[in-house]
Design an enzyme around this catalytic site. Sequence first.
Site, PDB file in Angstrom:
ATOM      1  N   ASP A 122       0.817  -1.215   0.000  1.00  0.00           N
ATOM      2  CA  ASP A 122       0.000   0.000   0.000  1.00  0.00           C
ATOM      3  C   ASP A 122       0.854   1.271   0.000  1.00  0.00           C
ATOM      4  O   ASP A 122       2.023   1.242   0.378  1.00  0.00           O
ATOM      5  CB  ASP A 122      -0.876   0.014   1.257  1.00  0.00           C
ATOM      6  CG  ASP A 122      -2.331  -0.198   0.903  1.00  0.00           C
ATOM      7  OD1 ASP A 122      -2.598  -0.535  -0.253  1.00  0.00           O
ATOM      8  OD2 ASP A 122      -3.182  -0.019   1.786  1.00  0.00           O
TER       9      ASP A 122
ATOM     10  N   MET B 112      -8.116  10.322   7.582  1.00  0.00           N
ATOM     11  CA  MET B 112      -8.366  10.877   6.239  1.00  0.00           C
ATOM     12  C   MET B 112      -9.263  12.111   6.312  1.00  0.00           C
ATOM     13  O   MET B 112     -10.152  12.291   5.484  1.00  0.00           O
ATOM     14  CB  MET B 112      -9.019   9.808   5.333  1.00  0.00           C
ATOM     15  CG  MET B 112      -8.129   8.619   5.098  1.00  0.00           C
ATOM     16  SD  MET B 112      -8.978   7.261   4.261  1.00  0.00           S
ATOM     17  CE  MET B 112      -9.731   6.423   5.642  1.00  0.00           C
TER      18      MET B 112
ATOM     19  N   LYS C  35      -2.670   3.360  -3.433  1.00  0.00           N
ATOM     20  CA  LYS C  35      -3.932   4.007  -3.817  1.00  0.00           C
ATOM     21  C   LYS C  35      -3.967   5.353  -3.137  1.00  0.00           C
ATOM     22  O   LYS C  35      -3.629   5.484  -1.972  1.00  0.00           O
ATOM     23  CB  LYS C  35      -5.123   3.183  -3.300  1.00  0.00           C
ATOM     24  CG  LYS C  35      -5.546   2.092  -4.238  1.00  0.00           C
ATOM     25  CD  LYS C  35      -6.881   1.534  -3.803  1.00  0.00           C
ATOM     26  CE  LYS C  35      -6.803   1.005  -2.378  1.00  0.00           C
ATOM     27  NZ  LYS C  35      -7.998   1.138  -1.616  1.00  0.00           N
TER      28      LYS C  35
HETATM   29  C1  LIG Z   1      -6.627   4.542   4.407  1.00  0.00           C
HETATM   30  S1  LIG Z   1      -6.394   5.053   6.038  1.00  0.00           S
HETATM   31  C2  LIG Z   1      -5.565   3.675   6.636  1.00  0.00           C
HETATM   32  C3  LIG Z   1      -5.544   3.591   8.125  1.00  0.00           C
HETATM   33  C4  LIG Z   1      -4.726   2.417   8.618  1.00  0.00           C
HETATM   34  N1  LIG Z   1      -5.355   1.180   8.241  1.00  0.00           N
HETATM   35  C5  LIG Z   1      -4.516   2.463  10.124  1.00  0.00           C
HETATM   36  O1  LIG Z   1      -4.974   1.596  10.841  1.00  0.00           O
HETATM   37  O2  LIG Z   1      -3.833   3.379  10.564  1.00  0.00           O
HETATM   38  C6  LIG Z   1      -5.134   6.251   5.850  1.00  0.00           C
HETATM   39  C7  LIG Z   1      -5.170   7.273   6.947  1.00  0.00           C
HETATM   40  O3  LIG Z   1      -4.524   6.798   8.112  1.00  0.00           O
HETATM   41  C8  LIG Z   1      -3.951   7.877   8.796  1.00  0.00           C
HETATM   42  N2  LIG Z   1      -2.495   7.655   8.893  1.00  0.00           N
HETATM   43  C9  LIG Z   1      -1.808   6.658   8.350  1.00  0.00           C
HETATM   44  N3  LIG Z   1      -0.497   6.753   8.695  1.00  0.00           N
HETATM   45  C10 LIG Z   1      -0.393   7.838   9.472  1.00  0.00           C
HETATM   46  C11 LIG Z   1       0.681   8.464  10.150  1.00  0.00           C
HETATM   47  N4  LIG Z   1       1.934   7.972  10.095  1.00  0.00           N
HETATM   48  N5  LIG Z   1       0.442   9.578  10.878  1.00  0.00           N
HETATM   49  C12 LIG Z   1      -0.802  10.077  10.957  1.00  0.00           C
HETATM   50  N6  LIG Z   1      -1.866   9.526  10.334  1.00  0.00           N
HETATM   51  C13 LIG Z   1      -1.659   8.424   9.607  1.00  0.00           C
HETATM   52  C14 LIG Z   1      -4.253   9.126   7.988  1.00  0.00           C
HETATM   53  O4  LIG Z   1      -5.455   9.678   8.489  1.00  0.00           O
HETATM   54  C15 LIG Z   1      -4.438   8.548   6.616  1.00  0.00           C
HETATM   55  O5  LIG Z   1      -5.190   9.403   5.791  1.00  0.00           O
END
Ligand SMILES: C[S@@+](CC[C@H](N)C(=O)[O-])C[C@H]1O[C@@H](n2cnc3c(N)ncnc32)[C@H](O)[C@@H]1O
Length: 486
Positions: free
Chosen positions: A250, A385, A272
Amino acid sequence: MRYFPVFFDLDGRDVVIAGGGEKALQKLRLLAKTTSRIRLVAEAFDAGIVALAAGTDVVLERRRFTTDDLADAAMVFAASDDAQADREVAAAARAQGIPVNVVDAPAESTFIMPAIVDRDPVVVAVGTEGAAPILAREIKAKIEAWLPAGFGRVAERAREMRRQVQEAVADPVARRRVWESLLQGLWRSAVLSGDDDVAARELERQLEAARTETRPAGSVSLIGCGPGEPDLLTLKAQQRLQEADVLVVDRLVNPAILEYARRDAIRIDAGKEPEGPSASQDEINRILVREALKGHRVARLKGGDAFIFGRAAEEMTAVRAAGIPVEVVPGVTAAHACAASVGLPLTLRQKVRQFAVVTGASADGDLDLDWGALAKPGQAFAIYMGVRRAGYFRDKLLGAGAGAETPVVIVENGSLPDERVVATRLADLDRAISQSGIKGPAIIFVGLDWAAAGLSAPGKVEIYAAAPTITGGQLESRAGVASPQG
Ligand SMILES: C[S@@+](CC[C@H](N)C(=O)[O-])C[C@H]1O[C@@H](n2cnc3c(N)ncnc32)[C@H](O)[C@@H]1O
């Protein structure tokens, strides 16, 4: 990486050590383990060198070094106690394009020596590019303690039966499984304990099983890889990464995490963008099924946890529908990692009794969240997000009765070196995001602050609101905090 690690084939090649004292002796001890032809050149040799060379093919030339000594040399060590003499040796070697190491003088060397763990033919070389040799020694000591003394025997025996396994099991995927079973199971323990009969029986059993089995079934692991920092990977995730034949990766998976995977694993980028078209999800489902049906162990690498806004359900359904086993390896979700990184508890006894995760992504624009419930005092939640829709969240929450002063903490790139933390109040949420230049990925925490938990905010917090309920007097009193503008 300035220095590229490689293993040099010195079998039957000439290696020259210019020097006859302690430094030369240290190099001789190492090189004596190789099958090279070693020549030492010096006007005099220490007793240790003479003793080590006695009865071996090591040649000791008692005279000054000359450039003629470099004829046919594959490698040269300048190891005298005379810095000027060493420089001359190095210059002569460099002029002839021969790799040269000047002991304790990396700047004059064309290669440097790693710390070595020797379980021949298993050899581990550890280097720090000369930055911190003590670290390399510590790592070496740990590996020495971890690798059984007879480990080399396991590799040696594996080498001996390579052809036998190759001929017995033609299919490469099945053959890899046989090697894994042998090298991680009973065969390896039997070789380590010197039990040759058990090892031979186990080898025969594994080969027979591979001959009679049809191609091994593939599988899919949905692996939560955490928010980015590799140390937040679970041990199970590391194991699955190691085993995987195919990686489907991903967008938000930190490339550093791929270092845990086999180098020969096939990598498929399934990146994506947020709110990407569902067609690409279909395509990912098809890839997972296609690769598993080939008999591969497929690791589907997801940011955070696969079950939190990870579209795991779609992938599990598609994979199961194809009759392929699928497992889920949990990961540290972004909200947990971000909260931990900035020391922000997600629930508080008697103050914050509910914590929710909500998404700001929506295919059709409107979000059907329970705004009334989210707006209630004592409710805390993390928006995933949500950066692009910060204004929408503010309006909806204020409209549903949330207080303008409700504390908000935004953590961008949580757990990564470029992590940023912005604290504000609900009324200023979108303004704080645009002024601070937060682009995401970010988690927006609503209804949580440090003061309510009796904690101080970390020094790195940037504040974008004069918000008494956030600060409880604490944030404002810290020096160097950004003030809200406009
Ligand atoms: C598609 S979602 C996936 C979430 C992921 N499955 C999880 O459990 O963290 C993507 C969102 O996760 C959050 N995110 C992912 N990595 C991050 C990080 N290192 N710091 C802050 N937010 C993060 C953001 O809000 C981002 O837009």
